[in-house]
Structures are given as structure tokens and as C-alpha cells.
Scaffold this motif. Structure first.
Motif, PDB file in Angstrom:
ATOM      1  N   LEU A 148     -56.423   5.393  -5.804  1.00 28.56           N
ATOM      2  CA  LEU A 148     -58.470   5.759  -7.077  1.00 28.56           C
ATOM      3  C   LEU A 148     -58.363   6.939  -7.016  1.00 28.56           C
ATOM      4  O   LEU A 148     -58.695   7.908  -7.355  1.00 28.56           O
ATOM      5  N   SER A 149     -58.012   7.513  -5.752  1.00 32.80           N
ATOM      6  CA  SER A 149     -58.756   8.979  -5.554  1.00 32.80           C
ATOM      7  C   SER A 149     -57.528  10.103  -6.691  1.00 32.80           C
ATOM      8  O   SER A 149     -58.210  11.447  -6.722  1.00 32.80           O
ATOM      9  N   ASN A 150     -56.370   9.530  -6.240  1.00 33.35           N
ATOM     10  CA  ASN A 150     -55.597  10.353  -7.282  1.00 33.35           C
ATOM     11  C   ASN A 150     -55.871  10.501  -8.944  1.00 33.35           C
ATOM     12  O   ASN A 150     -55.831  11.468  -8.970  1.00 33.35           O
ATOM     13  N   ASP A 151     -56.466   9.257  -9.064  1.00 27.72           N
ATOM     14  CA  ASP A 151     -56.874   8.492 -10.874  1.00 27.72           C
ATOM     15  C   ASP A 151     -57.721   9.689 -11.161  1.00 27.72           C
ATOM     16  O   ASP A 151     -57.783   9.505 -11.729  1.00 27.72           O
ATOM     17  N   ALA A 152     -58.889   9.304 -10.402  1.00 29.15           N
ATOM     18  CA  ALA A 152     -60.234   9.900 -10.388  1.00 29.15           C
ATOM     19  C   ALA A 152     -60.481  11.768  -9.667  1.00 29.15           C
ATOM     20  O   ALA A 152     -60.316  12.335 -10.820  1.00 29.15           O
ATOM     21  N   ARG A 193     -68.105   2.436   0.676  1.00 27.83           N
ATOM     22  CA  ARG A 193     -66.472   2.897  -0.027  1.00 27.83           C
ATOM     23  C   ARG A 193     -66.676   3.726  -0.836  1.00 27.83           C
ATOM     24  O   ARG A 193     -67.759   3.268  -1.960  1.00 27.83           O
ATOM     25  N   LEU A 194     -65.367   4.478  -1.352  1.00 30.64           N
ATOM     26  CA  LEU A 194     -65.380   5.336  -2.793  1.00 30.64           C
ATOM     27  C   LEU A 194     -64.569   3.932  -3.721  1.00 30.64           C
ATOM     28  O   LEU A 194     -63.669   3.146  -2.825  1.00 30.64           O
ATOM     29  N   SER A 195     -65.250   3.759  -4.616  1.00 29.68           N
ATOM     30  CA  SER A 195     -64.489   2.782  -5.423  1.00 29.68           C
ATOM     31  C   SER A 195     -64.542   3.115  -6.601  1.00 29.68           C
ATOM     32  O   SER A 195     -65.159   4.636  -7.032  1.00 29.68           O
ATOM     33  N   ALA A 249     -58.457   1.574 -14.944  1.00 26.39           N
ATOM     34  CA  ALA A 249     -58.175   0.035 -14.660  1.00 26.39           C
ATOM     35  C   ALA A 249     -57.562  -0.301 -13.721  1.00 26.39           C
ATOM     36  O   ALA A 249     -57.511  -1.568 -13.061  1.00 26.39           O
ATOM     37  N   GLU A 250     -56.152   0.138 -13.691  1.00 29.48           N
ATOM     38  CA  GLU A 250     -54.807  -0.729 -12.331  1.00 29.48           C
ATOM     39  C   GLU A 250     -55.607  -0.038 -11.152  1.00 29.48           C
ATOM     40  O   GLU A 250     -55.707  -1.144 -10.317  1.00 29.48           O
ATOM     41  N   VAL A 251     -56.109   0.728 -10.499  1.00 28.84           N
ATOM     42  CA  VAL A 251     -57.470   0.693  -9.702  1.00 28.84           C
ATOM     43  C   VAL A 251     -58.271  -0.100  -9.457  1.00 28.84           C
ATOM     44  O   VAL A 251     -58.417  -0.629  -7.792  1.00 28.84           O
ATOM     45  N   THR A 252     -58.939  -0.167 -10.203  1.00 30.26           N
ATOM     46  CA  THR A 252     -59.949  -1.135  -9.644  1.00 30.26           C
ATOM     47  C   THR A 252     -59.401  -3.081  -9.491  1.00 30.26           C
ATOM     48  O   THR A 252     -59.992  -3.573  -9.052  1.00 30.26           O
TER      49      THR A 252
END
Length: 406
Positions: free
Chosen positions: A150-154, A122-124, A265-268
Motif C-alpha cells: 500500500l505504501s509503495n502504490d500510494a 492503520r494506514l489504509s 484496487a489490488e492493495v485494497t
């Protein structure tokens, strides 16, 4: 072309095209704005595609056909029979295989010279930044909110262009996010929704051909970005309603008050919640019960299956009572009065994966007697099957009396 909304060509072109490539991409070479140079840019580009499912399948197919030079596929799932209605890269013979392997083979059948990398994960938060930095652009076909954010933040942290698409039932959306050149996902939708706030495709359904419409639009955005042509969907959300055959566009701008993303941090936390499993000691949310807890509970329980009738024909939990959610939505608690086993003080609701059963618990809670405890079976029949417990085929279409679990 609207230059104000076009960041320009994304990559430098390769040195030349081979005779094979000139022949293969001839219909591109005569297009204004693409031509030989644009095709050389496509051949030089690398794309990361998140998911090889409903959206990922058409995205991958059209990117490979368009001549993208390098594609990485990330997905941790395996091909199931129910995927074949919309995930057009996979075949009957691929059932049970890793989706990344099935997708890779399909792309290489289309273009044996394509460079395909696979990541069976998975994307993580652990792998996202490295993967994003290694590619010219990312196309996100994920099926959950946590991965989309997660994609957006990355993308924001690495400066990588991101093409985003979603589908649900008969509708889909597409937008393009280029950090430093227009708004991003969090400017449009600032907060990550709860994981179960919208049913997934398994619970809510999706029109198979809709995936092709939205996936093709995403691939089109990729070609435009790479070649620097047209007006990408930067600051615009394309919406498509398949039932009404209606396209509409929502324009949006950067939010001047939004704090920039500085870490994952938030998406984690969101990704951890999306993968939530009960602890070994059975600790869980108050309105849920795990399969192991359900079977270990010595007190009698009534297990109600709120799935559709056709789903019970595929598999049912022994002893469960069938009471579809559509009936409960109309009749509410009164629908349970038809069930002879309602003298139980413990009622456990189950569906396929847990979303509809959680919805049912919320629906019935206020009307239920105080003496009755309502809980949702965590993970539904999917978790039941994954634990190795037996299921049976059932052709029941209406409420069927059942007994305590076996």
C-alpha cells in the motif's frame, strides 16, 4: 556524490535557524554537504512514519534528533510489555497506552519545539493518498506485506519518496524508492505475498538491537534525501545479517514490462485479507476454525498448542495439549502418538496468532489418517483472550494430556 542516483534536495530550506537551533545542531553545521543550509532543509521537511514499533521507534527518535521540522506518526496499536525489548521510544509506564501517544511524548521530551501529529489508525486505502500528499517523504516501518505494498502504490500514485525497511529474526533490509527517479518496490518484488507466507515478529521472533540498525539506516536515507547529499539507496537493496555481521547490496532496475500503478484496487483486497475475520455466521476457510465455532462444536476435539514452553508460562488455553512445533517438524505425525487423546477425530491446532498453527496443519495433513480432521484456530490464543475467555498459566515444557474445551 553520484549525481545520477541522487534526485537533489527534497525541500527548500527555511529562512533561518534560531540561536537555539544553531547550538542544538552544531555538529551538523560543520558537516560538508549539510551545513547551515542542509539543516534549514531538515527543519523545513515533513515526514510521515508508518508504525511506531520496532522500526518506527528508532526512525522517529533519530528524525526528531536530526531536526526534522514536522513528523506525523500513524499506528493503531497499543504498547505491550513484549514491545519494550526493541521499541525504544516506549517505557514500562506506557504499557496499555496508544503507541502514537507514547511516541509523541517521547519525541517532545527530546525536542519540545518539534511539530508532531498523530493518527491512531492503520494506514489504509482510505487515508493513504491524502497522508502521502501532505508530506515530503514517507518512512514505512510496517510489519505486514499488505501495508508495505500500500505504501509503495500510494508513493507511486502521489510521487512521494518512500524509504522502506523490513526485519525478521536476525536480518533486515532497506531501500529507497523515489517515483520518477529509479525503480520501486514492485520492480523488485512484483506480487504481494500471501499474508501468512512469512511468520510475523510475534511468531518468528526478532533480535531487538537489529531494529536500531535498520531503523537508523532508514533515518539516514531520509536525511540524505532531504539535504540532497550522498548516494541514496535508489535501485539498491541493502541487506544486513546480524549473526554474520555481513552487509550486502543487491542492485535492481525498473522492470520495463511492469504495468504502472493506476489505483489502489489490488492493495485494497490485500489489506482486507490481512484483516480477515470470520463472518458472524462462522463462515471461514476449510482448514481454520474460529474460537466461537470451536466452543460451539458439540463433537469432542483435541486442542494442541504448538507454541514454545516459555509462551505457555505466560498463558495457556485450559485443556490444551502442549506439543511444540519444533518437535512436530522433526517427528511429524508420529509425535502425536504420544498423546493419549488422539482417538479424537477432530484436532485443532493453536499458536499465538494463527501463523504457526496454519503451518502445522500443512505439515501434518498428508500424514494424518483420513478420519482425522485438522484445523487451525483462527487468531490463536490472542483471539481466545480477546473474546474474553479465560487462560491459565502453565509451566509445561513437554506434551501434557488435556481434555475437551471448557
Amino acid at each position: 556524490m553520484n549525481a545520477a542516483n541522487n534526485p537533489g534536495p527534497l525541500v527548500e530550506p527555511t529562512d533561518s535557524l534560531s540561536p537555539r537551533e544553531l547550538d542544538r545542531y552544531a555538529r551538523h553545521l560543520s558537516l560538508p554537504g549539510i551545513g547551515v543550509e542542509g539543516q534549514r532543509r531538515l527543519r523545513a521537511a515533513s515526514a510521515l512514519v508508518v508504525g511506531a514499533g520496532g522500526l518506527g521507534a528508532p526512525v522517529l527518535h533519530y528524525l526528531a534528533a536530526a531536526g526534522i521540522g514536522s513528523i506525523t506518526i500513524i499506528d493503531d496499536d497499543v504498547v505491550e510489555a513484549s514491545n519494550l525489548q526493541r521499541q525504544v521510544l516506549h517505557r514500562e509506564a506506557d504499557i496499555g497506552r496508544a503507541k502514537v501517544d507514547s511516541a509523541r511524548d517521547a519525541l517532545l521530551r527530546l525536542d519540545p519545539l518539534l511539530e508532531v501529529r498523530t493518527v491512531e489508525e492503520r494506514l489504509s486505502p482510505d487515508n493513504a493518498l491524502e497522508l502521502f500528499r501532505a508530506h515530503d517523504l514517507v518512512l514505512d516501518g510496517a510489519d505486514n506485506f499488505a501495508t508495505r505494498y500500500l505504501s509503495n502504490d500510494a508513493a507511486e500514485l502521489t510521487g512521494t519518496p518512500l524509504i522502506w525497511g523490513t526485519i525478521f529474526r536476525f536480518a533486515g533490509q532497506v531501500s529507497t524508492f523515489v517515483p520518477g527517479h529509479g525503480p520501486l518496490l514492485r520492480d523488485l518484488f512484483p506480487d504481494i505475498p500471501e499474508a501468512d507466507s512469512v511468520p510475523n515478529c510475534a511468531d518468528g521472533g526478532v533480535l531487538g538491537v537489529l531494529c536500531g540498525t535498520i531503523g537508523s539506516a532508514m533515518a539516514t536515507e531520509a536525511v540524505k534525501l532531504i539535504c540532497g547529499i550522498g548516494t541514496p539507496l535508489i535501485g539498491r537493496l541493502l541487506r544486513y545479517d546480524a549473526l554474520e555481521s555481513d552487509y550486502s547490496t543487491l542492485r535492481f532496475s525498473p522492470d520495463p514490462d511492469r504495468e504502472p500503478v493506476t489505483d489502489l484496487a489490488e492493495v485494497t483486497l490485500a489489506c482486507a485479507a490481512d484483516r480477515f475475520e470470520p463472518d458472524d455466521d462462522g463462515a471461514d476457510r476449510e482448514d481454520e476454525i474460529s474460537v466461537d465455532e470451536y466452543l460451539a462444536d458439540p463433537s469432542p476435539s483435541l486442542l494442541i498448542d504448538v507454541r514454545a514452553g516459555w509462551e505457555r508460562q505466560l498463558a495457556a488455553i485450559p485443556g490444551s495439549v502442549h506439543l511444540p512445533l519444533c518437535v512436530l517438524q522433526v517427528k511429524g505425525w508420529k509425535a502425536l502418538e504420544t498423546v493419549s487423546e488422539l482417538n479424537s477425530a477432530n484436532i485443532v491446532i493453536h499458536c499465538k496468532s494463527g501463523a504457526r498453527s496454519a503451518q502445522t496443519v500443512q505439515l501434518l495433513r498428508d500424514a494424518a489418517p483420513e478420519s482425522v480432521r485438522l484445523r487451525s484456530l483462527t487468531g490463536g490464543i490472542d483471539a481466545w483472550s480477546a473474546s474474553g475467555r479465560e487462560t491459565v498459566e502453565s509451566c509445561d515444557q513437554t506434551v501434557v494430556p488435556g481434555a475437551h474445551h471448557t
